[in-house]
Motif scaffolding. Structure first.
Motif, PDB file in Angstrom:
ATOM      1  N   TRP A  98       0.818  -1.213   0.000  1.00  0.00           N
ATOM      2  CA  TRP A  98       0.000   0.000   0.000  1.00  0.00           C
ATOM      3  C   TRP A  98       0.849   1.259   0.000  1.00  0.00           C
ATOM      4  CZ3 TRP A  98      -4.397  -0.011  -2.043  1.00  0.00           C
ATOM      5  CH2 TRP A  98      -5.177  -1.160  -2.010  1.00  0.00           C
ATOM      6  N   ASP A  99       2.023   1.232   0.610  1.00  0.00           N
ATOM      7  CA  ASP A  99       2.926   2.389   0.527  1.00  0.00           C
ATOM      8  C   ASP A  99       3.299   2.655  -0.930  1.00  0.00           C
ATOM      9  OD1 ASP A  99       2.891   2.920   3.230  1.00  0.00           O
ATOM     10  OD2 ASP A  99       4.839   1.970   3.639  1.00  0.00           O
ATOM     11  N   PHE A 102       0.236   4.134  -2.719  1.00  0.00           N
ATOM     12  CA  PHE A 102       0.016   5.531  -2.344  1.00  0.00           C
ATOM     13  C   PHE A 102       1.067   6.434  -2.966  1.00  0.00           C
ATOM     14  CE2 PHE A 102      -2.424   3.837   1.448  1.00  0.00           C
ATOM     15  CZ  PHE A 102      -3.657   4.196   0.925  1.00  0.00           C
ATOM     16  N   ASP A 106       0.258   9.532  -5.352  1.00  0.00           N
ATOM     17  CA  ASP A 106       0.805  10.878  -5.132  1.00  0.00           C
ATOM     18  C   ASP A 106       1.398  11.455  -6.409  1.00  0.00           C
ATOM     19  OD1 ASP A 106       0.075  10.881  -2.461  1.00  0.00           O
ATOM     20  OD2 ASP A 106       2.068  10.300  -1.738  1.00  0.00           O
TER      21      ASP A 106
END
Length: 142
Positions: A98-99, A102, A106
């Motif tokens: 998930w990092d 994300f 971004d």
């Protein structure tokens, strides 16, 4: 984690997460992180009976989160670190996933917020433009 040990790990993870789903059991785990405790010591902060706490302890014990031993006349509960470590490692795999997602989001949002982007995606292509054969029914499944 290796896929070969997934079934055993999945069963253990299910037991650990099931045990931790209850707020009273999570509070007991937090208390045991400070050191071993008797049923009476664990029951003190709660408005439940010692037998109710004992039932919670049995759930934690079946999940492998605690072990119990006798010291003199007291039966003490002890927090076991290994099942928590396994659960943390399992969660860490998804955190990395998930990092990364994300981070990609971004980048996309930053590119869409640039002046003059005109709604173009991160590749600069017009999202409304037809590609492929020009019939507009080409799909990209990847």
């Amino acid at each position: 984690m290796e896929h070969g040990s997934y079934a055993l790990t999945a069963d253990r993870l299910s037991a650990v997460f099931g045990a931790l789903a209850d707020p009273t059991r999570r509070a007991i785990v937090a208390r045991l992180a400070e050191g071993d405790a008797s049923v009476g010591e664990l029951a003190a902060p709660f408005r439940v009976s010692q037998p109710a706490i004992s039932r919670h302890l049995k759930v934690l014990e079946r999940a492998g989160l605690i072990s119990r031993h006798r010291r003199a006349t007291a039966r003490l509960s002890h927090l076991e670190a290994e099942p928590l470590r396994e659960a943390t490692e399992w969660l860490a795999c998804y955190r990395e996933h998930w990092d990364e997602r994300f981070d990609r989001l971004d980048v996309l949002l930053a590119s869409l917020q640039q002046p003059g982007s005109g709604g173009a995606g991160p590749t600069g292509a017009d999202p409304g433009a037809q590609g492929g054969t020009g019939h507009g029914n080409d799909t990209d499944h990847g």
